[in-house]
Motif scaffolding. Structure first.
Motif, PDB file in Angstrom:
ATOM      1  N   ARG A   7       0.845  -1.204   0.000  1.00  0.00           N
ATOM      2  CA  ARG A   7       0.000   0.000   0.000  1.00  0.00           C
ATOM      3  C   ARG A   7       0.874   1.245   0.000  1.00  0.00           C
ATOM      4  NH1 ARG A   7      -5.160  -1.726  -1.153  1.00  0.00           N
ATOM      5  NH2 ARG A   7      -5.674  -3.549   0.127  1.00  0.00           N
ATOM      6  N   ARG A   8       0.340   2.311  -0.568  1.00  0.00           N
ATOM      7  CA  ARG A   8       1.051   3.578  -0.572  1.00  0.00           C
ATOM      8  C   ARG A   8       0.726   4.402   0.666  1.00  0.00           C
ATOM      9  NH1 ARG A   8       0.198   8.539  -4.926  1.00  0.00           N
ATOM     10  NH2 ARG A   8       1.756   9.964  -4.014  1.00  0.00           N
ATOM     11  N   PHE A   9      -0.563   4.338   1.106  1.00  0.00           N
ATOM     12  CA  PHE A   9      -1.012   5.131   2.236  1.00  0.00           C
ATOM     13  C   PHE A   9      -1.342   4.235   3.436  1.00  0.00           C
ATOM     14  CE2 PHE A   9      -2.093   7.707  -1.495  1.00  0.00           C
ATOM     15  CZ  PHE A   9      -1.547   8.948  -1.137  1.00  0.00           C
ATOM     16  N   CYS A  10      -1.271   4.831   4.622  1.00  0.00           N
ATOM     17  CA  CYS A  10      -1.694   4.125   5.840  1.00  0.00           C
ATOM     18  C   CYS A  10      -3.217   4.142   5.909  1.00  0.00           C
ATOM     19  CB  CYS A  10      -1.096   4.800   7.073  1.00  0.00           C
ATOM     20  SG  CYS A  10      -1.738   6.469   7.381  1.00  0.00           S
ATOM     21  N   GLY A  11      -3.758   3.475   6.927  1.00  0.00           N
ATOM     22  CA  GLY A  11      -5.208   3.393   7.057  1.00  0.00           C
ATOM     23  C   GLY A  11      -5.872   4.731   7.237  1.00  0.00           C
ATOM     24  N   GLU A  12      -5.181   5.674   7.871  1.00  0.00           N
ATOM     25  CA  GLU A  12      -5.754   6.994   8.115  1.00  0.00           C
ATOM     26  C   GLU A  12      -5.989   7.755   6.820  1.00  0.00           C
ATOM     27  OE1 GLU A  12      -7.215  10.202  10.329  1.00  0.00           O
ATOM     28  OE2 GLU A  12      -6.776   8.137  10.930  1.00  0.00           O
ATOM     29  N   HIS A  13      -5.123   7.534   5.828  1.00  0.00           N
ATOM     30  CA  HIS A  13      -5.226   8.264   4.567  1.00  0.00           C
ATOM     31  C   HIS A  13      -5.553   7.342   3.401  1.00  0.00           C
ATOM     32  CE1 HIS A  13      -2.589  10.751   7.172  1.00  0.00           C
ATOM     33  NE2 HIS A  13      -3.327  11.738   6.670  1.00  0.00           N
ATOM     34  N   ALA A  14      -6.140   6.182   3.701  1.00  0.00           N
ATOM     35  CA  ALA A  14      -6.442   5.208   2.650  1.00  0.00           C
ATOM     36  C   ALA A  14      -7.459   5.736   1.649  1.00  0.00           C
ATOM     37  CB  ALA A  14      -6.949   3.912   3.275  1.00  0.00           C
ATOM     38  N   ALA A  15      -8.247   6.748   2.056  1.00  0.00           N
ATOM     39  CA  ALA A  15      -9.260   7.290   1.156  1.00  0.00           C
ATOM     40  C   ALA A  15      -8.630   7.940  -0.068  1.00  0.00           C
ATOM     41  CB  ALA A  15     -10.121   8.317   1.891  1.00  0.00           C
TER      42      ALA A  15
END
Length: 445
Positions: A7-15
């Motif tokens: 993944r490129r983003f963590c869960g906080e910024h997955a949107a």
């Protein structure tokens, strides 16, 4: 937060990340987290923010009292915004309304042998020692009123960690047919009730406002007299607890007693009406002409958190020519009695108050909030520190006396008394109530 593998983003910024054209959207139940749009329906079935099934004993606003159509909404009033003339007029109303009310309460500081070992344990710090002294005095007053014994269901309101029920259970030792219901609306950590096995401990995670005791399975099954207890039941929670016991529960049991088959007249042919074994309501004490509520012992606190909508003494206030406006001012002035109005900074005053009254168990007491006038700046020159303290105590007494009148009108011998020294807690008033001419057996603890 660390992005997951691949993944490129963590869960906080997955949107902000789209995988194979899949889009993340905010969860409609809680916008603080997101979910893939095509997996929304699956997520809604297991989302932690989904509405949980209501328990059997949940009945919305059952203890809220009658809401008048003409009732004015509560306003955020500020005592510091009053002019000198308006404040003097408010104090005159307070003193006039307090005429005839006994302002000096009896000292009923007690102790109980169940806590002697803990009180003498040097490993307990000052904060723990203060809580133990209060719990010991509450148990001592319960014993004085013959409320500690067998065949009881103790309902602890605002239970928190369940310390008060813990000590009641220890005081009862090997008593039979004893049950505990711990009412607390919030999830609580470090609960002590899980350590008890010989007696039944059950937690009811519900707001007192919506608690219908006559639908709690253990009361339906065991049919035991109830004893309402609480240590520092904040503000309007006390009013909700009183209404829960002496209106919702006691009235229901009384109605059921009158309508029960055993109370009906014999049939004309001389045979008795058949008993309905499925009757699911109140305690055996009702059938024996005893009150289903054996007693109430509640340590009062946080009058600034009272609410006119739920206050049980509204009839008392109205008879004195007072209403919601005066009540809202009086409840804010009660903070003068506990914050001390010391000649110190607001921060120092707040720390001293929390140290005196809360100790290490913040769950049991809320300090005055930011709307309370706990500093002397806005009232400098109008009232001395001692005058403000006395007026604050008078406001607390007036509000509590409305609760006493409410209980007395419903057949209870209700009393206010001091149960601990102010050096232990500034919130040191205990409300006790037992039914008139109670035929409760003596304590077997």
């Amino acid at each position: 937060m660390v992005p997951a593998q691949g993944r490129r983003f963590c869960g906080e910024h997955a949107a902000q990340e789209e995988e194979n054209g899949k889009k993340r959207i905010p969860c409609p139940l809680d916008s603080k987290h997101t979910v893939y749009e095509d997996l929304l329906q699956k997520h809604l079935r297991k989302c932690n923010s989904r509405e949980k099934p209501k328990p059997l004993y949940f009945a919305e606003d059952i203890n809220a009292g009658l809401k008048e159509a003409t009732e004015l909404p509560e306003e955020k009033v500020s005592v510091s915004a009053l002019s000198k003339e308006e404040l003097e007029d408010l104090i005159r109303k307070l003193k006039k309304a307090s005429n005839g009310i006994k302002s000096i309460l009896k000292d009923q500081t007690c102790s109980h042998h169940a806590l002697q070992e803990a009180l003498s344990d040097p490993r307990n710090g000052d904060a723990a020692f203060k809580h133990l002294k209060q719990q010991a005095s509450i148990l001592g007053n319960m014993e004085r009123l013959n409320l500690l014994g067998t065949k009881r269901c103790f309902v602890e309101f605002g239970a928190g960690r369940g310390k008060l029920s813990h000590w009641v259970d220890i005081a009862l030792q090997d008593a039979k047919d004893v049950h505990f219901l711990l009412v607390e609306r919030a999830t609580t950590r470090y609960k002590v009730d899980g350590k008890h096995r010989k007696n039944s401990f059950e937690r009811l995670q519900v707001d007192i406002q919506h608690l219908c005791l006559n639908k709690v399975p253990v009361l339906v099954k065991e049919k035991l007299p109830t004893v309402g207890i609480g240590k520092h039941v904040c503000g309007s929670a006390t009013d909700l607890a009183l209404r829960c016991l002496v209106e919702t529960y006691a009235n229901f049991c009384e109605d059921d007693r009158r309508e029960s088959p055993s109370a009906k007249r014999r049939k004309s042919d001389g045979t008795s009406a058949a008993l309905d074994n499925s009757s699911d309501t109140c305690s055996k004490s009702v059938a024996e002409n005893q009150s289903p509520v054996a007693g109430i012992v509640i340590a009062l606190c946080c009058h600034h958190r009272c609410d006119w909508r739920y206050y049980v003494g509204r009839e008392f206030f109205t008879a004195l020519g007072l209403g919601a406006t005066e009540f809202n001012y009086f409840k804010r002035i009660t903070s003068w009695a506990t914050c001390g109005m010391r000649d110190s900074s607001p921060q120092t005053s707040r720390i001293e108050t929390e140290s005196d009254e809360q100790g290490s168990e913040a769950e049991e007491h809320d300090p005055p909030d930011k709307h309370m006038e706990c500093t002397s700046d806005s009232l400098q020159g109008l009232l001395t520190t001692e005058e403000r303290k006395r007026i604050g105590q008078l406001c607390k007494l007036l509000i509590d006396h409305g609760r006493i009148e409410y209980l007395q009108q419903r057949g209870y011998d209700a009393v206010l008394q001091y149960y601990t020294d102010p050096s232990v807690s500034l919130e040191n008033v205990l409300l006790t109530a037992v039914p008139h001419q109670s035929s409760l057996p003596h304590s077997t603890s």
